[in-house]
Design a protein around this motif. Sequence first.
Motif, PDB file in Angstrom:
ATOM      1  N   ALA A  69     -75.526 -48.073 -55.155  1.00 40.07           N
ATOM      2  CA  ALA A  69     -76.297 -47.298 -54.232  1.00 40.07           C
ATOM      3  C   ALA A  69     -76.292 -46.008 -53.767  1.00 40.07           C
ATOM      4  O   ALA A  69     -77.291 -45.490 -52.980  1.00 40.07           O
ATOM      5  CB  ALA A  69     -75.613 -47.866 -52.763  1.00 40.07           C
ATOM      6  N   GLY A  70     -75.367 -45.243 -54.647  1.00 40.46           N
ATOM      7  CA  GLY A  70     -75.399 -43.800 -54.429  1.00 40.46           C
ATOM      8  C   GLY A  70     -74.801 -43.546 -53.102  1.00 40.46           C
ATOM      9  O   GLY A  70     -75.031 -42.420 -52.693  1.00 40.46           O
ATOM     10  N   LYS A  71     -73.729 -44.425 -52.593  1.00 38.37           N
ATOM     11  CA  LYS A  71     -73.064 -44.248 -51.240  1.00 38.37           C
ATOM     12  C   LYS A  71     -71.542 -43.918 -51.408  1.00 38.37           C
ATOM     13  O   LYS A  71     -71.030 -44.353 -52.320  1.00 38.37           O
ATOM     14  CB  LYS A  71     -73.447 -45.108 -50.358  1.00 38.37           C
ATOM     15  N   ARG A  72     -70.971 -42.879 -50.629  1.00 39.55           N
ATOM     16  CA  ARG A  72     -69.436 -42.985 -50.596  1.00 39.55           C
ATOM     17  C   ARG A  72     -69.339 -43.999 -49.245  1.00 39.55           C
ATOM     18  O   ARG A  72     -69.698 -43.987 -48.307  1.00 39.55           O
ATOM     19  CB  ARG A  72     -69.005 -41.687 -49.951  1.00 39.55           C
ATOM     20  N   ILE A  73     -68.467 -44.977 -49.808  1.00 40.61           N
ATOM     21  CA  ILE A  73     -68.050 -46.102 -48.801  1.00 40.61           C
ATOM     22  C   ILE A  73     -66.513 -46.072 -48.651  1.00 40.61           C
ATOM     23  O   ILE A  73     -65.738 -45.902 -49.651  1.00 40.61           O
ATOM     24  CB  ILE A  73     -68.569 -47.318 -49.461  1.00 40.61           C
ATOM     25  N   ALA A 109     -74.044 -46.668 -43.586  1.00 43.79           N
ATOM     26  CA  ALA A 109     -74.559 -45.214 -43.835  1.00 43.79           C
ATOM     27  C   ALA A 109     -73.585 -44.605 -45.006  1.00 43.79           C
ATOM     28  O   ALA A 109     -72.443 -44.856 -45.142  1.00 43.79           O
ATOM     29  CB  ALA A 109     -74.346 -44.311 -42.710  1.00 43.79           C
ATOM     30  N   ASP A 110     -74.191 -43.528 -45.632  1.00 45.34           N
ATOM     31  CA  ASP A 110     -73.358 -42.800 -46.773  1.00 45.34           C
ATOM     32  C   ASP A 110     -72.066 -42.259 -45.718  1.00 45.34           C
ATOM     33  O   ASP A 110     -72.304 -41.725 -44.954  1.00 45.34           O
ATOM     34  CB  ASP A 110     -74.128 -41.589 -47.075  1.00 45.34           C
ATOM     35  N   GLY A 111     -70.861 -42.543 -46.357  1.00 48.54           N
ATOM     36  CA  GLY A 111     -69.690 -42.074 -45.841  1.00 48.54           C
ATOM     37  C   GLY A 111     -69.381 -43.155 -44.826  1.00 48.54           C
ATOM     38  O   GLY A 111     -68.156 -42.882 -44.143  1.00 48.54           O
ATOM     39  N   GLY A 112     -69.850 -44.426 -44.574  1.00 47.34           N
ATOM     40  CA  GLY A 112     -69.424 -45.201 -43.604  1.00 47.34           C
ATOM     41  C   GLY A 112     -68.613 -46.262 -44.546  1.00 47.34           C
ATOM     42  O   GLY A 112     -67.915 -45.940 -45.527  1.00 47.34           O
ATOM     43  N   GLU A 113     -68.374 -47.306 -43.817  1.00 43.99           N
ATOM     44  CA  GLU A 113     -67.228 -48.377 -43.983  1.00 43.99           C
ATOM     45  C   GLU A 113     -67.949 -49.705 -44.295  1.00 43.99           C
ATOM     46  O   GLU A 113     -68.679 -50.059 -43.333  1.00 43.99           O
ATOM     47  CB  GLU A 113     -66.105 -48.316 -43.355  1.00 43.99           C
ATOM     48  N   VAL A 114     -67.182 -50.439 -45.108  1.00 38.54           N
ATOM     49  CA  VAL A 114     -67.410 -51.928 -44.981  1.00 38.54           C
ATOM     50  C   VAL A 114     -66.223 -53.025 -44.793  1.00 38.54           C
ATOM     51  O   VAL A 114     -65.148 -52.353 -45.287  1.00 38.54           O
ATOM     52  CB  VAL A 114     -68.281 -52.462 -46.415  1.00 38.54           C
ATOM     53  N   GLU A 115     -66.438 -53.960 -44.225  1.00 37.88           N
ATOM     54  CA  GLU A 115     -65.133 -54.824 -44.017  1.00 37.88           C
ATOM     55  C   GLU A 115     -64.960 -55.770 -45.295  1.00 37.88           C
ATOM     56  O   GLU A 115     -66.247 -56.428 -45.815  1.00 37.88           O
ATOM     57  CB  GLU A 115     -65.402 -55.702 -42.979  1.00 37.88           C
TER      58      GLU A 115
END
Length: 325
Positions: free
Chosen positions: A264-268, A204-210
């Motif tokens: 993607a236009g997301k904050r990650i 999600a926008d504002g989410g995180e990835v490993e």
Amino acid sequence: MVRTAVVCGAGGFIGSHLVKRLKRQGYWVRGVDLKTPEFDPTAADEFRRLDLRDPDQCIEALRTPRGIPNEVYQLAADMGGMGFIHSAECEIMHNNVLVNVHMTHAAARLGVPRYFYSSSVCVYRDMATGEPEMTESGAYPAQPDNEYGWEKLYSERIALAYARRYGMQVRIARFQNCYGPEGTWQGGREKAPAAICRKVARAADGGEVEVWGDGSAIRSYTFVDDMVDGIFRLTQSDLEGPVNIGNPEYVTVDELVTAAAEIAGKRIRIRHVDGPVGVQSRNFSNRRIESLGWRAQWPLRRGLAATYPWIASQVAMMQRESVMP
């Protein structure tokens, strides 16, 4: 007269794109693999499902309705991303050596004039960040980081030995990481760009990835169109011995995530976790392939801008299918 080619590994990512390139060049093409392309029908004139670990099936692959092919492109391999390379050492060593021993032998004995073998920059040792560019001769004394690299180095030597004995024109490319649309993007065999695009698409926008490791490992990523162009140019050339093919643009894994997130236009947010990282850095000379007029035409952000939407559409389709009654 129409030239003929057999592409081994034509059901895979690079192989399926190579078939399309050869068709555009006017070739008659037979594709060979255990599987057909996953995302797009093959462009080959003829496709044969064969197991190239079997010497008899290697011979069958090369006896086409048009006779012995003018060119053989050997890309068939049991391979994947860093997770697969570290977890499937025995399968990689066993399957790939069998394919390359039998296919090289069959091509030479049947009189194939020109033979391309796809190797990897995994043949090289670990490099320190900022180390000067390594040329192809830097593979010796040998110290690959993983068994996949050792297998590739041995298979290079097989091809070159048969070239000396039989006079077959052998061309060898050492691939850097390749990515683009219609490549494996999940399941453990995907390369880093596809894995990162998938994670960003699912977040999600504002989410995180490993990210495995601390995110500082440095790599270069080559868009599939550039890779296929390098393969074709090299195979048509008189350039003997191994040749690096790669995009001379190096980024850390964290920078790769940032680039995908911006597209993607997301904050990650990035969360670093334990996992196989591989070498800390790689920095290779592309002067040999550039001597043929080849240059990488796809900077990383342009390539990701073409790749991310395709992977995002695959993720969205899978998510829709998972909620269907």
